[in-house]
Design a protein around this motif. Structure first.
Motif, PDB file in Angstrom:
ATOM      1  N   ILE A   7       0.847  -1.202   0.000  1.00 20.10           N
ATOM      2  CA  ILE A   7       0.000   0.000   0.000  1.00 20.10           C
ATOM      3  C   ILE A   7       0.883   1.254   0.000  1.00 20.10           C
ATOM      4  N   GLY A   8       1.917   1.224   0.851  1.00 24.61           N
ATOM      5  CA  GLY A   8       2.864   2.342   0.872  1.00 24.61           C
ATOM      6  C   GLY A   8       3.550   2.526  -0.463  1.00 24.61           C
ATOM      7  N   CYS A   9       3.866   1.413  -1.127  1.00 22.57           N
ATOM      8  CA  CYS A   9       4.506   1.445  -2.445  1.00 22.57           C
ATOM      9  C   CYS A   9       3.616   2.132  -3.479  1.00 22.57           C
ATOM     10  N   LEU A  10       2.302   1.807  -3.452  1.00 24.50           N
ATOM     11  CA  LEU A  10       1.369   2.412  -4.412  1.00 24.50           C
ATOM     12  C   LEU A  10       1.299   3.926  -4.236  1.00 24.50           C
ATOM     13  N   GLY A  11       1.236   4.361  -2.973  1.00 24.67           N
ATOM     14  CA  GLY A  11       1.244   5.804  -2.719  1.00 24.67           C
ATOM     15  C   GLY A  11       2.539   6.443  -3.168  1.00 24.67           C
ATOM     16  N   PHE A  12       3.646   5.717  -3.008  1.00 21.11           N
ATOM     17  CA  PHE A  12       4.960   6.208  -3.440  1.00 21.11           C
ATOM     18  C   PHE A  12       4.983   6.394  -4.957  1.00 21.11           C
ATOM     19  N   ALA A 165      -4.663  10.672 -12.179  1.00 23.72           N
ATOM     20  CA  ALA A 165      -5.295   9.349 -12.142  1.00 23.72           C
ATOM     21  C   ALA A 165      -4.572   8.413 -11.171  1.00 23.72           C
ATOM     22  N   VAL A 166      -3.254   8.446 -11.183  1.00 19.37           N
ATOM     23  CA  VAL A 166      -2.461   7.590 -10.288  1.00 19.37           C
ATOM     24  C   VAL A 166      -2.722   7.972  -8.829  1.00 19.37           C
ATOM     25  N   SER A 167      -2.759   9.262  -8.544  1.00 20.44           N
ATOM     26  CA  SER A 167      -3.018   9.733  -7.181  1.00 20.44           C
ATOM     27  C   SER A 167      -4.406   9.308  -6.710  1.00 20.44           C
ATOM     28  N   LEU A 168      -5.381   9.344  -7.615  1.00 19.54           N
ATOM     29  CA  LEU A 168      -6.751   8.953  -7.272  1.00 19.54           C
ATOM     30  C   LEU A 168      -6.817   7.473  -6.886  1.00 19.54           C
ATOM     31  N   VAL A 169      -6.134   6.630  -7.641  1.00 19.58           N
ATOM     32  CA  VAL A 169      -6.103   5.188  -7.349  1.00 19.58           C
ATOM     33  C   VAL A 169      -5.438   4.949  -5.981  1.00 19.58           C
ATOM     34  N   ALA A 170      -4.298   5.626  -5.747  1.00 24.79           N
ATOM     35  CA  ALA A 170      -3.585   5.467  -4.478  1.00 24.79           C
ATOM     36  C   ALA A 170      -4.456   5.909  -3.302  1.00 24.79           C
ATOM     37  N   LEU A 171      -5.156   7.020  -3.494  1.00 22.81           N
ATOM     38  CA  LEU A 171      -6.036   7.552  -2.444  1.00 22.81           C
ATOM     39  C   LEU A 171      -7.116   6.533  -2.081  1.00 22.81           C
ATOM     40  N   ALA A 172      -7.735   5.930  -3.102  1.00 27.96           N
ATOM     41  CA  ALA A 172      -8.802   4.943  -2.881  1.00 27.96           C
ATOM     42  C   ALA A 172      -8.279   3.711  -2.144  1.00 27.96           C
ATOM     43  N   VAL A 173      -7.100   3.232  -2.555  1.00 26.91           N
ATOM     44  CA  VAL A 173      -6.521   2.033  -1.929  1.00 26.91           C
ATOM     45  C   VAL A 173      -6.188   2.280  -0.459  1.00 26.91           C
ATOM     46  N   ILE A 174      -5.578   3.423  -0.169  1.00 27.62           N
ATOM     47  CA  ILE A 174      -5.239   3.750   1.231  1.00 27.62           C
ATOM     48  C   ILE A 174      -6.512   3.874   2.068  1.00 27.62           C
ATOM     49  N   TYR A 175      -7.528   4.518   1.513  1.00 28.23           N
ATOM     50  CA  TYR A 175      -8.791   4.745   2.234  1.00 28.23           C
ATOM     51  C   TYR A 175      -9.493   3.436   2.576  1.00 28.23           C
ATOM     52  N   PHE A 176      -9.572   2.519   1.601  1.00 28.77           N
ATOM     53  CA  PHE A 176     -10.346   1.287   1.788  1.00 28.77           C
ATOM     54  C   PHE A 176      -9.558   0.118   2.396  1.00 28.77           C
ATOM     55  N   LEU A 177      -8.247   0.073   2.194  1.00 25.84           N
ATOM     56  CA  LEU A 177      -7.491  -1.106   2.606  1.00 25.84           C
ATOM     57  C   LEU A 177      -6.593  -0.911   3.830  1.00 25.84           C
ATOM     58  N   LEU A 178      -6.290   0.329   4.166  1.00 28.38           N
ATOM     59  CA  LEU A 178      -5.429   0.566   5.326  1.00 28.38           C
ATOM     60  C   LEU A 178      -6.299   0.876   6.547  1.00 28.38           C
ATOM     61  N   PRO A 179      -6.142   0.132   7.642  1.00 31.09           N
ATOM     62  CA  PRO A 179      -6.951   0.416   8.832  1.00 31.09           C
ATOM     63  C   PRO A 179      -6.468   1.680   9.535  1.00 31.09           C
ATOM     64  N   PRO A 180      -7.309   2.263  10.394  1.00 29.44           N
ATOM     65  CA  PRO A 180      -6.839   3.410  11.191  1.00 29.44           C
ATOM     66  C   PRO A 180      -5.610   2.997  11.994  1.00 29.44           C
ATOM     67  N   MET A 181      -4.616   3.875  12.043  1.00 28.92           N
ATOM     68  CA  MET A 181      -3.373   3.556  12.749  1.00 28.92           C
ATOM     69  C   MET A 181      -2.953   4.707  13.653  1.00 28.92           C
ATOM     70  N   PRO A 182      -3.695   4.895  14.754  1.00 27.51           N
ATOM     71  CA  PRO A 182      -3.318   5.975  15.683  1.00 27.51           C
ATOM     72  C   PRO A 182      -1.967   5.680  16.318  1.00 27.51           C
ATOM     73  N   VAL A 183      -1.235   6.741  16.634  1.00 29.73           N
ATOM     74  CA  VAL A 183       0.076   6.585  17.269  1.00 29.73           C
ATOM     75  C   VAL A 183      -0.148   6.358  18.759  1.00 29.73           C
ATOM     76  N   LYS A 184       0.326   5.214  19.251  1.00 29.61           N
ATOM     77  CA  LYS A 184       0.092   4.841  20.654  1.00 29.61           C
ATOM     78  C   LYS A 184       1.043   5.558  21.609  1.00 29.61           C
ATOM     79  N   GLU A 185       2.272   5.723  21.151  1.00 28.35           N
ATOM     80  CA  GLU A 185       3.270   6.365  22.017  1.00 28.35           C
ATOM     81  C   GLU A 185       4.098   7.343  21.204  1.00 28.35           C
TER      82      GLU A 185
END
Length: 388
Positions: A7-12, A165-185
């Motif tokens: 997922i990080g790679c796609l955004g990259f 177009a590439v940014s739009l695809v990356a945005l959709a993938v991050i939104y739907f496939l990456l869970p919320p990741m709050p910083v714990k510490e």
């Protein structure tokens, strides 16, 4: 988890398509706005300069936010950039929308790398970082040459539509496939900036800077160099970018595995390209097949440069991964700015055929910093032994 790395790679890919997608169309942009090629190069160097100046501060400021939200905000800005740019706005506005996403580019990279290695053991971290950084090589293989090819087929504005177009695809993938990741510490600012006092880290930072400056003094003007020094048209340049990127994908995979075994040795091997490639380009002269072969070597040795630079710096400060990464991104982009600026100046004053030799000079400086780092580390070991 490899899923997070991909997922990080796609955004990259979206980030790199936006930052470096202009490389193949700089001659057309210069012609459209009736400006010189070095002024058109500001679209790349100004973007990189903003990253260099603000990267570490933006990363520190956003270090407490949910990582998913940070990645979404960054990619959203890249999407806006491509959309506005595709309407060929006045040059000042084109510069403005190019600069805005640069504030969040290092934040995205540092966050994506942190997410990728968040659940990995130490033996797998470099490999997962390699997957994320493969976004650079994949973009060079797919979206960057495709955008250049489309620009040659129609006009340069279509290149920015590809970026959107590439940014739009990356945005959709991050939104739907990456869970919320709050910083714990959240780490304190003091603990993170402590690495700035460590000589080995400072020398690794200078190695990064000189290495990227070396590569980008020529690569920033890839299209102009191949066009004027090697006689290739826009279509042929797009094929060369494709070749460059295809080989680069393989190179990133190889580099990721090599870095797991020896960080300094791997960095030195790929850095040698800054000295070898200018010599090979000189001797290839006007021979098409020899030039294509050299471009293949160039792509292999250049493509893992950001991965090598980041890993080399992080190895000197493993306790501050995100901050060290943001510094790697900032100084790497400062290298992009300096390399692009000096390259543009040489083109205007001497001629485009001279720019590879700038890379050789900065490559030697990078090697010198690596040697000084080794000396510094040995000195620290001796002092530590004496104190014990």
């Amino acid at each position: 988890m490899k899923k997070y790395a991909y997922i990080g790679c796609l955004g990259f890919i979206a980030v790199i398509t936006t930052e470096f997608g202009v490389i193949g169309i700089l001659p057309q942009v210069a012609e459209h706005y009736k400006i010189s090629i070095d002024k058109a190069g500001y679209l790349l160097s100004a973007f990189a300069l903003i990253i260099a100046l603000t990267g570490p501060f933006m990363t520190l400021l956003t270090s407490g936010f949910d990582r998913k939200k940070i990645m979404l905000a960054a990619i959203s800005l890249f999407l806006i950039t491509g959309f506005v740019s595709s309407f060929s706005p006045p040059f000042w506005l084109l510069m403005l929308v190019r600069i805005l996403p640069a504030f969040l580019q290092p934040v995205y990279i540092a966050t994506a790398l942190s997410v990728a290695v968040s659940q990995a053991d130490d033996r797998k971290k470099n490999e997962l970082m390699g997957i994320v950084f493969n976004g650079v090589a994949i973009a060079m293989v797919t979206t960057v040459p495709f955008a250049t090819w489309i620009a040659g087929l129609w006009s340069w504005e279509y290149s920015f539509m590809i970026q959107t177009a590439v940014s739009l695809v990356a945005l959709a993938v991050i939104y739907f496939l990456l869970p919320p990741m709050p910083v714990k510490e959240k780490k304190s600012y003091g603990n993170q900036i402590r690495i700035l006092k460590q000589p080995p880290f400072i020398l690794s930072t200078l190695t990064n800077f000189f290495m990227i400056t070396a590569w980008f003094s020529t690569y920033s003007y890839f299209a102009d160099y191949l066009n004027k020094a090697k006689g290739m048209d826009t279509s042929m340049v797009s094929y060369m970018l494709l070749l460059f990127g295809l080989i680069g994908v393989a190179a990133n995979g190889v580099a990721g595995k090599m870095l797991n075994k020896n960080v300094a040795g791997t960095t030195a091997i790929f850095l040698s390209g800054t000295i070898v490639v200018p010599v090979l380009l000189y001797f290839s002269d006007g021979n098409l097949w020899a030039t294509i072969l050299v471009i293949g070597v160039w792509g292999f040795l250049y493509s893992p440069s950001f991965l090598n630079a980041s890993t080399y710096m992080i190895s000197s400060a493993p306790e501050s991964l995100e901050f060290a990464n943001s510094l790697a991104t900032s100084f790497g982009n400062l290298g992009v700015t300096v390399g692009t600026t000096i390259g543009g100046w040489v083109i205007v004053t001497k001629g485009v055929e001279y720019i590879p030799w700038i890379g050789l000079v900065f490559g030697i400086l990078a090697f010198l910093m690596m040697i000084l780092k080794v000396i510094s580390e040995k000195r620290n070991q001796v002092l530590s032994t004496c104190q014990n």
